[in-house]
Design a protein around this motif. Structure first.
Motif, mmCIF file in Angstrom:
data_model
loop_
_atom_site.group_PDB
_atom_site.id
_atom_site.type_symbol
_atom_site.label_atom_id
_atom_site.label_comp_id
_atom_site.label_asym_id
_atom_site.label_seq_id
_atom_site.Cartn_x
_atom_site.Cartn_y
_atom_site.Cartn_z
ATOM 1 N N VAL A 101 -61.284 116.730 24.443
ATOM 2 C CA VAL A 101 -61.927 117.779 25.237
ATOM 3 C C VAL A 101 -62.345 117.247 26.606
ATOM 4 O O VAL A 101 -62.134 117.892 27.641
ATOM 5 C CB VAL A 101 -63.146 118.346 24.479
ATOM 6 C CG1 VAL A 101 -63.940 119.314 25.362
ATOM 7 C CG2 VAL A 101 -62.692 119.056 23.203
ATOM 8 N N LEU A 102 -62.924 116.055 26.636
ATOM 9 C CA LEU A 102 -63.360 115.470 27.903
ATOM 10 C C LEU A 102 -62.175 115.180 28.818
ATOM 11 O O LEU A 102 -62.246 115.408 30.040
ATOM 12 C CB LEU A 102 -64.151 114.199 27.641
ATOM 13 C CG LEU A 102 -65.515 114.382 26.975
ATOM 14 C CD1 LEU A 102 -66.145 113.033 26.655
ATOM 15 C CD2 LEU A 102 -66.447 115.193 27.873
ATOM 16 N N ALA A 159 -63.566 112.957 14.953
ATOM 17 C CA ALA A 159 -64.569 112.737 15.998
ATOM 18 C C ALA A 159 -63.907 112.489 17.346
ATOM 19 O O ALA A 159 -64.484 112.799 18.405
ATOM 20 C CB ALA A 159 -65.461 111.557 15.622
ATOM 21 N N SER A 163 -71.954 106.917 20.121
ATOM 22 C CA SER A 163 -72.442 108.171 19.554
ATOM 23 C C SER A 163 -71.393 108.836 18.670
ATOM 24 O O SER A 163 -71.734 109.663 17.805
ATOM 25 C CB SER A 163 -72.855 109.138 20.676
ATOM 26 O OG SER A 163 -71.737 109.513 21.459
ATOM 27 N N LEU A 164 -70.124 108.488 18.861
ATOM 28 C CA LEU A 164 -69.082 109.044 18.001
ATOM 29 C C LEU A 164 -69.259 108.597 16.557
ATOM 30 O O LEU A 164 -68.809 109.283 15.630
ATOM 31 C CB LEU A 164 -67.700 108.620 18.502
ATOM 32 C CG LEU A 164 -67.232 109.210 19.833
ATOM 33 C CD1 LEU A 164 -65.893 108.616 20.233
ATOM 34 C CD2 LEU A 164 -67.132 110.724 19.743
ATOM 35 N N SER A 220 -64.170 104.516 24.133
ATOM 36 C CA SER A 220 -63.934 104.920 22.741
ATOM 37 C C SER A 220 -62.857 104.065 22.094
ATOM 38 O O SER A 220 -62.961 103.687 20.923
ATOM 39 C CB SER A 220 -63.527 106.403 22.689
ATOM 40 O OG SER A 220 -64.567 107.223 23.168
ATOM 41 N N VAL A 241 -63.542 114.916 20.544
ATOM 42 C CA VAL A 241 -64.452 114.924 21.691
ATOM 43 C C VAL A 241 -63.784 114.278 22.894
ATOM 44 O O VAL A 241 -63.891 114.766 24.031
ATOM 45 C CB VAL A 241 -65.767 114.198 21.340
ATOM 46 C CG1 VAL A 241 -66.667 114.078 22.572
ATOM 47 C CG2 VAL A 241 -66.492 114.918 20.216
ATOM 48 N N VAL A 242 -63.071 113.189 22.681
ATOM 49 C CA VAL A 242 -62.359 112.513 23.759
ATOM 50 C C VAL A 242 -61.296 113.437 24.346
ATOM 51 O O VAL A 242 -61.121 113.523 25.574
ATOM 52 C CB VAL A 242 -61.724 111.208 23.254
ATOM 53 C CG1 VAL A 242 -60.977 110.499 24.382
ATOM 54 C CG2 VAL A 242 -62.779 110.291 22.663
ATOM 55 N N LEU A 269 -71.203 111.201 14.689
ATOM 56 C CA LEU A 269 -70.367 112.363 14.398
ATOM 57 C C LEU A 269 -69.356 112.046 13.303
ATOM 58 O O LEU A 269 -69.073 112.887 12.436
ATOM 59 C CB LEU A 269 -69.652 112.811 15.682
ATOM 60 C CG LEU A 269 -68.741 114.032 15.573
ATOM 61 C CD1 LEU A 269 -69.533 115.257 15.123
ATOM 62 C CD2 LEU A 269 -68.061 114.296 16.920
#
Length: 434
Positions: free
Chosen positions: A404-405, A398, A385-386, A259, A401-402, A389
């Motif tokens: 959370v992972l 967006a 894919s970000l 990312s 998401v990183v 979003l």
């Protein structure tokens, strides 16, 4: 019995060759990235059309990554690295020619070749690096990946300098191709034959003898053979719950790294209102932090173990990402990128190394290949894919998401600890090789 000094010297050359070629691949990748604007101008295409040209790199990379594990198990790492190096050099030369002749299709095809070479070589190098670790009894993969990160810094600086003096992009990439070719020749000569290759099990006595002979010929740390890897292949190794958790960790850590590679400059420009130069310098800071973390992480792994190091790394990376996302200060966000890079630096190599541990010699290479493939898939496919979003919530949001992972990776990092491993499975450290 082999002379220990001869084995030690061969292992040192093996390890040094892996380091050199990873450095060369990092230089080649960053050289291409740094000259992307010049290539776009030479082709006289729109940003959207350039995106289609860049798609060649994604196609080639995923094809190489998906094919590499099986090819290593069948033919050994050295042959796969050889093919990967040839494709890398050919790709760079085709890109250089396409840019010089202003042919978009040529650049697309060159990127596909370049990506395929990268994908093939990267997975094979992880298998080779894990084998070196088993031989010397000390962490090798973090420094191996650190060499790639160092190469990206060198390549980026070289690209910036040549861009400033308006050096022709075709000649630049052609020169890099020659350097990669020289590194590839030396590497292939130093890597032992058969690492990661698995014998064909026939079930009869002759087949058993043949399998034993193949395993012996593979050399130290070759990863052997056996039904686990040779017949059942990668899908079967995912039946191991611990390996599934390791795969989830590498997905998260590779996603965090990818990312930043894909979006960090644009995140600073669009999300924090900085200039393009500041965005590029921020990415340089991330690359330097990644390099630093990988070169200095070995002693931490020896002292605290992979589980504790990756858990702390995920937390540090999460703090960095959170500051980039939620801080309204561009200066603070830019500085926090160093935490993002340091935290993400060890995730990929440590999880790949852990995948090869806790397994019999028969399926070590299949496990390393499976986790490497998962990590590269997340690195290459996940971050783009970000962008979809971001069209709805903005690029800064967006990046949640990183976060959370990374949080999930910290929670399950205990899977990297190998429980109840007998002492006999752990190779004795050999300080003279380090």
């Amino acid at each position: 019995m082999k002379n220990p000094q001869v084995v030690d010297a061969a292992t040192r050359r093996w390890r040094a060759a892996l380091f050199l070629f990873m450095l060369a691949t990092g230089v080649s990748m960053a050289s291409w990235v740094a000259r992307t604007p010049a290539v776009r101008d030479a082709l006289e295409v729109s940003t959207g059309a350039m995106g289609l040209v860049l798609f060649g790199l994604s196609i080639g990379s995923m094809a190489g990554v998906l094919a590499s594990g099986g090819l290593v198990r069948r033919h050994g790492g050295r042959l796969v690295i050889t093919v990967g190096a040839v494709l890398l050099v050919a790709g760079l030369l085709v890109i250089a020619g396409g840019a010089a002749l202003e042919v978009s299709g040529g650049v697309f095809g060159g990127l596909a070749l370049f990506g395929a070479g990268m994908g093939l070589a990267e997975v094979a190098f992880n298998i080779e690096g894990a084998a070196v670790e088993r031989t010397v009894g000390r962490p090798v993969l973090p420094v191996l990946h650190g060499c790639f990160s160092l190469g990206t810094v060198v390549g980026a600086l070289l690209g910036m300098g040549l861009t400033a003096v308006r050096f022709p992009v075709g000649w630049h990439l052609a020169a890099v191709a020659l350097a990669v070719a020289a590194a590839g020749v030396w590497t292939v000569r130093a890597v032992p034959a058969g690492t990661g290759r698995e014998p064909v099990v026939t079930g009869d006595a002759a087949g058993t003898e043949s399998a034993a002979g193949t395993a012996d010929a593979a050399g130290p740390g070759a990863g052997g053979g056996g039904r686990a890897g040779g017949v059942r292949g990668q899908p079967a190794v995912w039946r191991d719950r611990r390996l599934v958790l390791i795969g989830l960790i590498v997905l998260a850590m590779a996603f965090a790294e990818g990312s930043a590679n894909d979006w960090l400059p644009l995140l600073m420009v669009d999300g924090h209102g900085t200039g393009a130069t500041a965005g590029s310098l921020t990415f340089m800071l991330f690359a330097v932090a990644m390099t630093t973390g990988r070169f200095t992480g070995g002693p931490l792994l020896v002292r605290y173990g992979p589980a504790a190091v990756v858990r702390a790394s995920a937390v540090v990376a999460a703090v960095g990402v959170a500051l980039v996302v939620f801080s309204d200060s561009a200066l603070l966000a830019g500085a926090a990128v160093a935490l993002w890079g340091l935290g993400a630096s060890l995730g990929f190599p440590v999880t790949v190394s852990a995948a090869g541990e806790g397994a019999g010699p028969g399926d070590a290479s299949a496990r390393v290949a499976a986790v490497s493939t998962a990590g590269y898939a997340a690195f290459l496919v996940g971050p783009p894919s970000l962008g979809f979003l971001a069209d709805h919530v903005g690029l800064r949001n967006a990046m949640v998401v990183v976060l959370v992972l990374l949080g999930g990776a910290a929670l399950i990092a205990g899977a990297l600890r190998r429980p109840g491993a007998p002492v006999s499975e752990v190779p004795a450290p050999q300080p003279d090789l380090v």
